[in-house]
Design a protein around this motif. Structure first.
Motif, short mmCIF file in Angstrom:
data_model
loop_
_atom_site.label_atom_id
_atom_site.label_comp_id
_atom_site.label_asym_id
_atom_site.label_seq_id
_atom_site.Cartn_x
_atom_site.Cartn_y
_atom_site.Cartn_z
N ILE A 131 46.95 29.00 64.91
CA ILE A 131 46.73 29.90 63.76
C ILE A 131 46.64 29.07 62.47
CG2 ILE A 131 47.82 31.71 62.37
CD1 ILE A 131 48.96 32.82 65.07
N ALA A 132 47.46 28.04 62.38
CA ALA A 132 47.45 27.19 61.18
C ALA A 132 46.10 26.49 61.01
CB ALA A 132 48.58 26.17 61.27
N PHE A 133 45.60 25.89 62.09
CA PHE A 133 44.27 25.25 62.00
C PHE A 133 43.21 26.29 61.61
CE2 PHE A 133 45.75 21.85 65.14
CZ PHE A 133 45.73 20.83 64.20
N ALA A 134 43.35 27.48 62.16
CA ALA A 134 42.37 28.54 61.90
C ALA A 134 42.42 28.97 60.43
CB ALA A 134 42.65 29.73 62.81
N GLN A 135 43.63 29.07 59.89
CA GLN A 135 43.73 29.50 58.50
C GLN A 135 43.06 28.49 57.57
OE1 GLN A 135 46.56 28.36 56.00
NE2 GLN A 135 46.86 30.27 54.84
N ALA A 136 43.26 27.21 57.85
CA ALA A 136 42.63 26.18 57.00
C ALA A 136 41.11 26.35 57.02
CB ALA A 136 43.03 24.79 57.49
N GLN A 137 40.58 26.73 58.17
CA GLN A 137 39.12 26.91 58.28
C GLN A 137 38.64 28.14 57.50
OE1 GLN A 137 37.95 26.63 62.51
NE2 GLN A 137 39.86 25.51 62.81
#
Ligand SMILES: CC(=O)SCCNC(=O)CCNC(=O)[C@H](O)C(C)(C)COP(=O)(O)OP(=O)(O)OC[C@H]1O[C@@H](n2cnc3c(N)ncnc32)[C@H](O)[C@@H]1OP(=O)(O)O
Ligand SMILES: N[C@@H](CCO)C(=O)O
Length: 390
Positions: free
Chosen positions: A206-212
């Motif tokens: 989820i963290a990687f996704a939020q950055a995107q």
């Protein structure tokens, strides 16, 4: 294949090329690997809200048998399309060796279907599609979850005359969709292939996704999501892809392939009079990956699908993982790439251990990381042929 971001501007319920969108069964005159469209009506969404007049784009290969029992659903990953494999002489698909005459999903035996996910930009209703007021949905496109997608796909299956899939299979977000199918519709999935994904999105995913998603939202051209007809948030989308692509490849591969090398004659440690410096090879590689996606993908769709993947959790509202999976009746094929640092093999093992019965995790050996489920199709095909599609 270049996909225009306005490609999903399909008049409600109508195919852009004039094909009948609501045929009850696959028209045998439609060549294999041709994008078709179906209007499945409106959908009440899991997170609230209603999406009217939903169109789903799909492709098929092979022939559905009389009792509709030989159908395989192949679910694409985040930026995939319906084009799993070539049809009658057209271009390569993203799992080219998986389906076709004599392939694991043998089209002389099976009817293979691939559906563009709800919210996508390869023909299904998504943010670039036209809302009832005649304008693109843009910022008004609601949050769609993976369960909303499978619910929509179940309606398409009804319309095609498929009451139960011989198998549903996919990798990454496609695997999450396959798993959600088996849990949401246990009596409609007889075999299920879940590749390179776990039972739910983890905090790190989820963290990687939020950055995107933030990379896109912070692009000055994003305009809250209402950028159609104006400059596109290409820099944000390309940055999102760079972030994602790093997670799709292993540190080892990047180091082995690019090391600290300069790109061509560019000198990363020397600045010219304007203060520009050259690029490391790996920077050039990521620039290429980012710029390539921008040519074929809509930024709002990227956000919609990324957030749908963030929502991935087969346990939501269903108790513990074991309790949630106890609903399934399918035979499972679980596989993971040994070097995957985004969807760790341990998450696949956790899933396999919680499934009813004795379920193995098949290992895809690939040094490159997560994308190995796409590049190691030979290895995966052999495993699928033996364990899922026999
Ligand atoms: C067109 C469609 O319909 S796409 C929809 C379906 N696609 C999907 O579902 C999956 C999306 N695809 C992907 O994720 C990727 O393409 C993958 C995983 C399949 C590709 O994996 P790989 O074959 O390992 O490709 P890799 O990561 O090495 O990238 C190769 C590209 O990088 C480029 N490249 C390599 N080194 C460099 C460098 N130093 N500088 C710039 N570019 C570079 C290559 O020229 C090549 O470019 P091309 O793709 O335009 O030909
Ligand atoms: N690289 C793939 C894998 C994501 O899981 C894609 O873009 O869909």
């Amino acid at each position: 294949m270049t996909i225009s971001v306005t490609r999903t501007d399909v008049p409600d319920g109508q195919a852009p090329d004039g094909q009948a969108p609501d045929c009850e069964r696959r028209d045998s005159r439609v060549p294999d690997g041709t994008v078709q469209y179906i209007n499945i009506g409106g959908i009440e969404l899991e997170a609230g809200g209603f999406l009217p007049d939903v169109t789903l784009a799909y492709e098929t290969w092979g022939t559905l048998n009389a009792d509709g029992s030989n159908a395989i659903l192949v679910e694409h990953a985040l930026t995939g399309s319906t084009h799993v494999t070539r049809g009658d002489g057209d271009e390569e698909g993203w799992w080219e060796q998986l389906a076709g005459p004599g392939a694991p999903a043998d089209t002389d035996r099976f009817f293979v279907v691939s559906i563009n996910i709800l919210g996508g930009c390869y023909g299904s209703t998504g943010p670039a599609s036209t809302a009832p007021d005649g304008k693109p949905w843009g910022s008004r496109f609601p949050l769609v979850t993976l369960r909303d997608s499978t619910d929509a796909e179940a309606r398409l299956a009804d319309r095609l005359g498929i009451s139960s899939w011989f198998a549903v299979v996919g990798g990454s977000m496609g695997g999450a969709r396959a798993l959600e199918w088996a849990v949401s519709y246990p009596d409609r999935v007889r075999r299920c292939g879940v590749i390179s994904v776990g039972a739910s999105s983890t905090a790190e995913q989820i963290a990687f996704a939020q950055a995107q998603t933030l990379a896109i939202r912070q692009d000055p051209n994003f305009n809250g999501g209402d950028y159609y007809g104006g400059p596109l948030p290409e820099a944000g989308l390309a940055l999102a892809r760079r972030i994602a692509h790093i997670t799709y490849r292993s540190a080892h591969e990047l180091d082995f392939r690019f090391g600290r090398n300069a790109q061509d004659t560019e000198a990363p440690l020397q600045a010219d009079a304007l203060g520009d410096r050259g690029r490391y090879q790996v920077e050039s590689y990521l620039d290429h990956q980012g710029n390539k996606l921008v040519q074929r993908f809509d930024a709002n769709s990227y956000i919609a699908l990324t957030e749908a993947l963030m929502s991935h959790d087969v346990c939501r509202g269903r108790g513990t993982l074991k309790e949630a999976l106890a609903r399934t009746t399918a035979d499972f094929f679980i596989a993971a790439v040994d070097s995957d640092r985004l969807y760790f093999p341990s998450q696949s093992r956790e899933l396999a251990n919680a499934l009813p019965g004795d379920v193995d995790v098949h290992v895809i050996e690939a040094p490159i990381g997560h994308d190995g489920f796409l590049t190691e199709i030979g290895q995966l095909s052999a495993q699928l042929r033996e364990h899922l599609l026999a």
